[in-house]
Design a protein around this motif. Structure first.
Motif, PDB file in Angstrom:
ATOM      1  N   ALA A 279       0.816  -1.223   0.000  1.00  0.00           N
ATOM      2  CA  ALA A 279       0.000   0.000   0.000  1.00  0.00           C
ATOM      3  C   ALA A 279       0.846   1.268   0.000  1.00  0.00           C
ATOM      4  O   ALA A 279       0.294   2.375   0.069  1.00  0.00           O
ATOM      5  CB  ALA A 279      -0.912  -0.002   1.229  1.00  0.00           C
ATOM      6  N   ALA A 280       2.162   1.128  -0.104  1.00  0.00           N
ATOM      7  CA  ALA A 280       3.056   2.265   0.111  1.00  0.00           C
ATOM      8  C   ALA A 280       2.812   3.416  -0.865  1.00  0.00           C
ATOM      9  O   ALA A 280       2.744   4.579  -0.450  1.00  0.00           O
ATOM     10  CB  ALA A 280       4.507   1.795   0.008  1.00  0.00           C
ATOM     11  N   VAL A 281       2.694   3.116  -2.146  1.00  0.00           N
ATOM     12  CA  VAL A 281       2.578   4.200  -3.138  1.00  0.00           C
ATOM     13  C   VAL A 281       1.301   5.014  -2.933  1.00  0.00           C
ATOM     14  O   VAL A 281       1.371   6.251  -2.799  1.00  0.00           O
ATOM     15  CB  VAL A 281       2.678   3.630  -4.563  1.00  0.00           C
ATOM     16  CG1 VAL A 281       2.381   4.732  -5.589  1.00  0.00           C
ATOM     17  CG2 VAL A 281       4.075   3.060  -4.815  1.00  0.00           C
ATOM     18  N   PRO A 282       0.098   4.399  -2.890  1.00  0.00           N
ATOM     19  CA  PRO A 282      -1.092   5.233  -2.635  1.00  0.00           C
ATOM     20  C   PRO A 282      -1.096   5.853  -1.242  1.00  0.00           C
ATOM     21  O   PRO A 282      -1.617   6.958  -1.048  1.00  0.00           O
ATOM     22  CB  PRO A 282      -2.250   4.251  -2.809  1.00  0.00           C
ATOM     23  CG  PRO A 282      -1.669   2.895  -2.639  1.00  0.00           C
ATOM     24  CD  PRO A 282      -0.280   2.994  -3.154  1.00  0.00           C
TER      25      PRO A 282
ATOM     26  N   ALA B 254      -7.478  -3.378   2.843  1.00  0.00           N
ATOM     27  CA  ALA B 254      -6.535  -4.480   3.033  1.00  0.00           C
ATOM     28  C   ALA B 254      -6.267  -4.721   4.513  1.00  0.00           C
ATOM     29  O   ALA B 254      -6.158  -5.868   4.972  1.00  0.00           O
ATOM     30  CB  ALA B 254      -5.233  -4.184   2.295  1.00  0.00           C
ATOM     31  N   PHE B 255      -6.181  -3.652   5.287  1.00  0.00           N
ATOM     32  CA  PHE B 255      -5.953  -3.783   6.724  1.00  0.00           C
ATOM     33  C   PHE B 255      -7.174  -4.398   7.419  1.00  0.00           C
ATOM     34  O   PHE B 255      -7.035  -5.209   8.337  1.00  0.00           O
ATOM     35  CB  PHE B 255      -5.622  -2.414   7.322  1.00  0.00           C
ATOM     36  CG  PHE B 255      -4.287  -1.873   6.907  1.00  0.00           C
ATOM     37  CD1 PHE B 255      -3.167  -2.063   7.711  1.00  0.00           C
ATOM     38  CD2 PHE B 255      -4.138  -1.186   5.720  1.00  0.00           C
ATOM     39  CE1 PHE B 255      -1.925  -1.574   7.336  1.00  0.00           C
ATOM     40  CE2 PHE B 255      -2.896  -0.681   5.326  1.00  0.00           C
ATOM     41  CZ  PHE B 255      -1.783  -0.876   6.134  1.00  0.00           C
TER      42      PHE B 255
ATOM     43  N   PRO C  24      -1.380 -10.651  -4.336  1.00  0.00           N
ATOM     44  CA  PRO C  24      -2.387 -10.292  -5.347  1.00  0.00           C
ATOM     45  C   PRO C  24      -3.742  -9.944  -4.741  1.00  0.00           C
ATOM     46  O   PRO C  24      -4.433  -9.040  -5.235  1.00  0.00           O
ATOM     47  CB  PRO C  24      -2.468 -11.542  -6.232  1.00  0.00           C
ATOM     48  CG  PRO C  24      -1.912 -12.649  -5.414  1.00  0.00           C
ATOM     49  CD  PRO C  24      -0.902 -12.029  -4.511  1.00  0.00           C
ATOM     50  N   LEU C  25      -4.139 -10.651  -3.668  1.00  0.00           N
ATOM     51  CA  LEU C  25      -5.437 -10.371  -3.054  1.00  0.00           C
ATOM     52  C   LEU C  25      -5.460  -8.990  -2.393  1.00  0.00           C
ATOM     53  O   LEU C  25      -6.419  -8.219  -2.559  1.00  0.00           O
ATOM     54  CB  LEU C  25      -5.767 -11.450  -2.024  1.00  0.00           C
ATOM     55  CG  LEU C  25      -6.002 -12.858  -2.575  1.00  0.00           C
ATOM     56  CD1 LEU C  25      -6.218 -13.842  -1.434  1.00  0.00           C
ATOM     57  CD2 LEU C  25      -7.191 -12.878  -3.525  1.00  0.00           C
ATOM     58  N   LEU C  26      -4.408  -8.672  -1.650  1.00  0.00           N
ATOM     59  CA  LEU C  26      -4.346  -7.372  -0.993  1.00  0.00           C
ATOM     60  C   LEU C  26      -4.212  -6.252  -2.012  1.00  0.00           C
ATOM     61  O   LEU C  26      -4.794  -5.169  -1.835  1.00  0.00           O
ATOM     62  CB  LEU C  26      -3.176  -7.339  -0.005  1.00  0.00           C
ATOM     63  CG  LEU C  26      -3.290  -8.260   1.210  1.00  0.00           C
ATOM     64  CD1 LEU C  26      -2.012  -8.213   2.046  1.00  0.00           C
ATOM     65  CD2 LEU C  26      -4.495  -7.888   2.068  1.00  0.00           C
ATOM     66  N   THR C  27      -3.449  -6.491  -3.087  1.00  0.00           N
ATOM     67  CA  THR C  27      -3.323  -5.476  -4.134  1.00  0.00           C
ATOM     68  C   THR C  27      -4.667  -5.207  -4.797  1.00  0.00           C
ATOM     69  O   THR C  27      -5.018  -4.060  -5.106  1.00  0.00           O
ATOM     70  CB  THR C  27      -2.284  -5.916  -5.177  1.00  0.00           C
ATOM     71  OG1 THR C  27      -1.010  -6.081  -4.537  1.00  0.00           O
ATOM     72  CG2 THR C  27      -2.148  -4.873  -6.284  1.00  0.00           C
ATOM     73  N   TRP C  28      -5.440  -6.267  -5.033  1.00  0.00           N
ATOM     74  CA  TRP C  28      -6.781  -6.092  -5.600  1.00  0.00           C
ATOM     75  C   TRP C  28      -7.641  -5.228  -4.684  1.00  0.00           C
ATOM     76  O   TRP C  28      -8.344  -4.306  -5.133  1.00  0.00           O
ATOM     77  CB  TRP C  28      -7.437  -7.448  -5.814  1.00  0.00           C
ATOM     78  CG  TRP C  28      -8.903  -7.358  -6.128  1.00  0.00           C
ATOM     79  CD1 TRP C  28      -9.474  -6.903  -7.288  1.00  0.00           C
ATOM     80  CD2 TRP C  28      -9.979  -7.691  -5.237  1.00  0.00           C
ATOM     81  NE1 TRP C  28     -10.856  -6.940  -7.182  1.00  0.00           N
ATOM     82  CE2 TRP C  28     -11.184  -7.418  -5.931  1.00  0.00           C
ATOM     83  CE3 TRP C  28     -10.040  -8.201  -3.937  1.00  0.00           C
ATOM     84  CZ2 TRP C  28     -12.441  -7.643  -5.353  1.00  0.00           C
ATOM     85  CZ3 TRP C  28     -11.277  -8.415  -3.362  1.00  0.00           C
ATOM     86  CH2 TRP C  28     -12.459  -8.136  -4.069  1.00  0.00           C
ATOM     87  N   LEU C  29      -7.592  -5.501  -3.382  1.00  0.00           N
ATOM     88  CA  LEU C  29      -8.354  -4.692  -2.434  1.00  0.00           C
ATOM     89  C   LEU C  29      -7.873  -3.240  -2.449  1.00  0.00           C
ATOM     90  O   LEU C  29      -8.689  -2.295  -2.437  1.00  0.00           O
ATOM     91  CB  LEU C  29      -8.223  -5.272  -1.028  1.00  0.00           C
ATOM     92  CG  LEU C  29      -8.973  -6.572  -0.738  1.00  0.00           C
ATOM     93  CD1 LEU C  29      -8.574  -7.125   0.627  1.00  0.00           C
ATOM     94  CD2 LEU C  29     -10.482  -6.348  -0.786  1.00  0.00           C
ATOM     95  N   ILE C  30      -6.561  -3.052  -2.477  1.00  0.00           N
ATOM     96  CA  ILE C  30      -5.990  -1.702  -2.449  1.00  0.00           C
ATOM     97  C   ILE C  30      -6.393  -0.910  -3.692  1.00  0.00           C
ATOM     98  O   ILE C  30      -6.801   0.250  -3.610  1.00  0.00           O
ATOM     99  CB  ILE C  30      -4.456  -1.782  -2.322  1.00  0.00           C
ATOM    100  CG1 ILE C  30      -4.073  -2.292  -0.924  1.00  0.00           C
ATOM    101  CG2 ILE C  30      -3.811  -0.425  -2.573  1.00  0.00           C
ATOM    102  CD1 ILE C  30      -2.627  -2.730  -0.804  1.00  0.00           C
TER     103      ILE C  30
END
Length: 458
Positions: free
Chosen positions: A52-55, A186-187, A172-178
């Motif tokens: 999640a660092a970039v956003p 994601a948290f 991939p799952l957390l990136t999709w949520l993000i």
């Protein structure tokens, strides 16, 4: 001269003669499965901030040094909590310890969800780190209560493999949520998963039969009292000391334990670097999309998982054939860190996305082999009654890079003439540290020699 049966450890030798508990595969493997999921959640918690660092940096308008500070805050109490819980682990059930840790993981996500500010992020990461610090060593300690000495290689690899699998599955799952639902989602998802694990664990996670610590001392006291006719406890200090084995300081100063700490230090340096900065590096330097970066992170984790499932299992077979633990366990853990450091040194100078991704996979995937093996070599020279404490110290020392590597990397990137030059400096420094750690581990990890030396002092 004191001799031991081939393949036995100091813990095996220090155990008083008694009927050995039986290995129950039907009960041991469900516990192993739950511990693997436990480690998957733990490493998903670690990786979510990097994904999640970039956003996150864009929304909060923070620079890379501040982000590095947030990432490093995870490790502020990580090593200390691992050390403290390790010392007190003999007094509490492993079942209860793991349950409390997982419950705190869920609670630690709340500050981020309720109030997205830098102080809230730091508070959540500090609490999460404190709750996760004991997780690797205490889950390994709990696992060893179900598997005897000759069957620990593969379970150890699977436990560490839970980390790689957790990152591979969650990325991939957390990136999709993000991407689709915002980085906070994601948290929230990770908090829910921790709660679900807490509901299942009490039904499965009992303490196993290979937990000799306190029972050894009690049995030896009772045996001495019966043989000598002295009141129970008359020879308590001497008997308890014999059951416990050499003093803690002596154990920690052995080459094998120190070498295991060093190999873990080099491995965790790479792990801290990749958890905090690899997704950012892939997006900003290799021009990958968020989805492409998460796929690359999953690829790295897949490489780690393959190595973790093959190398320790092969090591176990070698030891059953009579190969020394130094050659089977000691050398590979040092070489793994060495190879990873070499790949990291080459990465800034490589050209072509395919070559760069291959070096990323080796640099951030190969070092993982050291993590289960350094527990195996440490257990070979440490009596079971002291294993929890020593594992806690080893884990606390080996994970220290997480306390400063993310922040140091952010400072190097912010302070360099360009982002590319900053990453080059960070990668070369990391490669040098890993090379030194790998070489020291190869030289110092000698389980048979150290077990004989420690045993001679009993």
């Amino acid at each position: 001269m004191v001799t031991r049966p081939v393949g036995s450890s100091l813990a095996d030798t220090a155990r008083p003669p008694s009927r050995e508990p039986s290995y129950d595969r039907r009960r041991a493997w469900p516990v192993l499965a739950m511990i693997v999921v436990f480690m998957m959640i733990s490493y998903a918690d670690k990786s979510v901030l990097g994904l999640a660092a970039v956003p996150l940096m864009d929304e909060l308008d923070i620079d890379k040094s501040t982000y590095g500070l947030i990432s490093s805050s995870f490790y502020l109490l990580y090593s200390l909590s691992g050390l403290v819980v390790g010392f007190f682990s003999a007094r509490f059930s492993s079942r209860a310890l793991l349950l409390v840790m997982a419950a705190l993981w869920a609670v630690a996500q709340l500050p981020v969800v309720l109030m997205a500010t830098v102080p809230a992020l730091v508070a959540g990461r500090v609490l999460l780190g404190a709750a996760e610090g004991p997780a690797p060593s205490m889950s390994m300690h709990a696992l060893y209560k179900w598997f005897p000495a000759g069957r620990r290689g593969l379970p150890s690899a699977l436990q560490i493999g839970g980390a790689a699998l957790g990152t591979a599955v969650s990325a991939p799952l957390l990136t999709w949520l993000i991407v689709d639902h915002g980085w906070r989602s994601a948290f929230v998802a990770l908090a829910v998963v921790s709660v679900l694990w807490c509901l299942v664990w009490p039904l499965v996670g009992h303490d196993g039969p290979f937990d000799a610590g306190r029972r050894q001392v009690e049995a030896m006291k009772a045996g001495e009292a019966g043989r000598t006719g002295k009141p129970e406890g008359a020879d308590g200090p001497r008997t308890a000391g014999a059951a416990a084995g050499p003093p803690l300081k002596t154990l920690l100063c052995s080459g094998t334990v120190m070498g295991g700490i060093v190999s873990a230090f080099g491995s965790h340096w790479a792990l801290a670097l990749s958890s905090a900065w690899l997704p950012v590096y892939l997006q900003t330097q290799l021009d990958l999309s968020a989805t492409g970066a998460s796929s690359a992170v999953s690829m790295v984790s897949a490489v780690s998982l393959v190595l973790l499932l093959t190398v320790p299992a092969y090591v176990d077979r070698l030891k059953r054939r009579g190969v020394s633990s130094r050659s089977a366990d000691g050398v590979p853990q040092g070489v793994a860190v060495l190879v990873a450091g070499g790949a990291l040194a080459l990465l800034p100078y490589a050209t072509g996305t395919a070559v760069q991704l291959a070096l990323v996979a080796v640099a951030f995937g190969c070092h993982a082999v050291a993590l289960p093996l350094h527990y195996v070599t440490t257990a070979a020279v440490v009596p079971e009654s002291r294993r929890g404490a020593v594992f806690g110290i080893v884990a606390a020392s080996g994970t220290l890079p997480g306390l400063f590597v993310p922040y140091l990397t952010g400072r190097l990137v912010d302070g360099a003439a360009s982002e590319s030059a900053g990453y080059t400096a960070a990668f070369l420094l990391s490669a040098a540290v890993m090379a030194v750690c790998g070489l020291l581990a190869v030289v110092t990890v000698r389980p048979e020699r150290d077990a004989r030396r420690l045993l001679s002092g009993l």
